[in-house]
Write a protein that holds these residues in place. Structure first.
Motif, PDB file in Angstrom:
ATOM      1  N   GLY A  80       0.773  -0.841   0.192  1.00 48.83           N
ATOM      2  CA  GLY A  80       0.161  -0.272   0.570  1.00 48.83           C
ATOM      3  C   GLY A  80       0.287   1.602   0.589  1.00 48.83           C
ATOM      4  N   SER A  81       1.795   1.564   0.881  1.00 52.49           N
ATOM      5  CA  SER A  81       3.276   2.190   0.850  1.00 52.49           C
ATOM      6  C   SER A  81       3.926   2.778  -0.417  1.00 52.49           C
ATOM      7  CB  SER A  81       3.820   2.317   1.928  1.00 52.49           C
ATOM      8  OG  SER A  81       3.534   2.200   3.371  1.00 52.49           O
ATOM      9  N   MET A  82       3.998   1.318  -0.893  1.00 48.92           N
ATOM     10  CA  MET A  82       4.854   1.625  -2.300  1.00 48.92           C
ATOM     11  C   MET A  82       3.696   2.089  -3.320  1.00 48.92           C
ATOM     12  SD  MET A  82       7.926  -1.655  -1.532  1.00 48.92           S
ATOM     13  CE  MET A  82       7.262  -2.190  -3.541  1.00 48.92           C
ATOM     14  N   ALA A  83       2.357   1.778  -3.248  1.00 50.64           N
ATOM     15  CA  ALA A  83       1.371   1.971  -4.045  1.00 50.64           C
ATOM     16  C   ALA A  83       1.246   3.107  -4.173  1.00 50.64           C
ATOM     17  CB  ALA A  83       0.070   1.020  -4.220  1.00 50.64           C
ATOM     18  N   GLY A  84       0.442   3.643  -2.754  1.00 50.86           N
ATOM     19  CA  GLY A  84       0.154   5.442  -2.904  1.00 50.86           C
ATOM     20  C   GLY A  84       1.771   6.277  -3.537  1.00 50.86           C
ATOM     21  N   ILE A  85       2.667   5.827  -2.735  1.00 49.94           N
ATOM     22  CA  ILE A  85       4.276   6.823  -3.205  1.00 49.94           C
ATOM     23  C   ILE A  85       4.759   6.595  -5.384  1.00 49.94           C
ATOM     24  CG2 ILE A  85       6.454   7.186  -3.685  1.00 49.94           C
ATOM     25  CD1 ILE A  85       6.659   5.753  -0.821  1.00 49.94           C
ATOM     26  N   THR A  86       3.771   5.190  -5.779  1.00 52.58           N
ATOM     27  CA  THR A  86       4.162   5.307  -7.610  1.00 52.58           C
ATOM     28  C   THR A  86       3.392   6.599  -7.918  1.00 52.58           C
ATOM     29  OG1 THR A  86       5.095   3.338  -6.826  1.00 52.58           O
ATOM     30  CG2 THR A  86       4.565   3.548  -8.910  1.00 52.58           C
ATOM     31  N   ALA A  87       1.842   6.394  -7.401  1.00 44.33           N
ATOM     32  CA  ALA A  87       0.464   7.368  -7.767  1.00 44.33           C
ATOM     33  C   ALA A  87       1.052   8.221  -7.212  1.00 44.33           C
ATOM     34  CB  ALA A  87       0.108   6.684  -7.005  1.00 44.33           C
ATOM     35  N   VAL A  88       1.671   9.108  -6.293  1.00 51.73           N
ATOM     36  CA  VAL A  88       1.935  10.180  -6.169  1.00 51.73           C
ATOM     37  C   VAL A  88       2.850  11.117  -7.202  1.00 51.73           C
ATOM     38  CG1 VAL A  88       3.284  11.885  -4.565  1.00 51.73           C
ATOM     39  CG2 VAL A  88       0.937  11.063  -4.125  1.00 51.73           C
ATOM     40  N   VAL A  89       3.703  10.173  -7.163  1.00 55.25           N
ATOM     41  CA  VAL A  89       5.001  10.758  -8.194  1.00 55.25           C
ATOM     42  C   VAL A  89       4.313  11.205  -9.486  1.00 55.25           C
ATOM     43  CG1 VAL A  89       7.078  10.058  -9.046  1.00 55.25           C
ATOM     44  CG2 VAL A  89       6.596   9.799  -6.532  1.00 55.25           C
ATOM     45  N   CYS A  90       3.705  10.111 -10.002  1.00 52.17           N
ATOM     46  CA  CYS A  90       2.960   9.840 -11.162  1.00 52.17           C
ATOM     47  C   CYS A  90       2.071  11.177 -11.861  1.00 52.17           C
ATOM     48  CB  CYS A  90       2.800   9.103 -11.706  1.00 52.17           C
ATOM     49  SG  CYS A  90       3.907   7.054 -12.014  1.00 52.17           S
TER      50      CYS A  90
END
Length: 289
Positions: free
Chosen positions: A94-104
């Motif tokens: 969940g943490s990694m998915a949130g960071i990926t979506a935010v940066v993109c």
């Protein structure tokens, strides 16, 4: 993508008010949550409550799509490559998915916040494309679009992590302990048990409330940094630590770092409830179970 759009449109007026309060807009800084909700339509018309929502939709479709897709992919990778399973791998994924979506999708969030902070009669940006051009030319090119990214990433890790973790835990425990009371067969696959819609909404709401409480001060910091170019005290908010210190010293914890949190519960609980429920329904509609 559809889950994200449904969730954000449901709570768009509360999102606008939250931004106005977090950054102490001079037209509304003396007001509370509900008085601001009443004041915005009087000053700017009812569409004023949806200011910046066009940019939000352009941002949230890829954001929601990337986040939910990345969560499923990261879960598989963490389980397969690292051998970590159970609730911990949901928190990590969940943490990694949130960071990926935010940066993109961060530049779209920057533009949306700038548009939402504007008040009728004081428009600096004429629309989404104009805001992109102005930020690019006046604020140092592409780096101008990523102002406030650090507190966003630091805040997104616990927010998205605990959001997916709490929902996943509640779902698995609920279906294991009371399958007949809380669950029903999936529409696309009778062998798969899914939560009933009202239980889904409740679990999504609880997940959103817990995640928001943990990460809220960093959300305030992000908004301050994103709005630096249009706030009078901009030189005090150059870095994440400076901004946190400044907000705490000037306004304290309740009126500074947690300003607008009550609104965020009202906004975030239905938003997360709708997001997770729509996602689960879309999985059935698209035969993904």
């Amino acid at each position: 993508g559809v889950a994200g759009c449904c969730a954000k449109t449901t709570t768009a007026p509360l999102d606008r008010v939250k931004i106005l309060l977090q950054a102490h807009n001079h037209h509304y800084k003396h007001l509370g949550v509900f008085s601001t909700l009443c004041a915005v339509p009087k000053k700017e018309g009812y569409l004023g409550l949806y200011k910046g929502n066009g940019a939000m939709m352009i941002r949230i479709f890829p954001y929601g799509a990337i986040q939910f897709m990345a969560f499923d992919q990261y879960k598989k990778v963490i389980k397969k490559q690292l051998g970590i399973s159970g609730h911990v791998h949901q928190l990590m994924a969940g943490s990694m998915a949130g960071i990926t979506a935010v940066v993109c999708t961060y530049p779209l969030d920057m533009v949306r916040v700038r548009l939402a902070f504007q008040v009728k009669g004081e428009h600096k940006y004429m629309g989404i494309i104009h805001a992109f051009k102005m930020i690019y030319t006046k604020e140092g090119g592409f780096s101008g679009f990523y102002r406030g990214l650090m507190p966003t990433v630091v805040g997104m890790a616990p927010y998205a992590g605990f959001s997916f973790f709490t929902f996943g835990t509640l779902k698995s425990v609920g279906l294991a302990q009371a399958p007949n009371l809380l669950g029903r067969p999936s529409l696309d696959n009778p062998d798969v048990l899914v939560l009933k819609t009202h239980v889904n909404l409740l679990c999504g709401g609880i997940a959103g409330a817990i995640a928001q409480t943990i990460s809220y001060p960093l959300d305030v910091t992000r908004r301050r940094m994103q709005l630096r170019a249009v706030l009078p005290d901009s030189e005090k908010c150059l870095t994440m630590v400076q901004t946190l210190k400044y907000v705490y010293q000037q306004h304290g914890i309740r009126r500074g770092l947690y300003r607008g949190l009550s609104l965020n519960y009202i906004r975030c609980i239905p938003s997360q409830a709708v997001a997770f429920t729509t996602y689960e329904l879309m999985k059935q509609f698209l035969h993904l179970n």
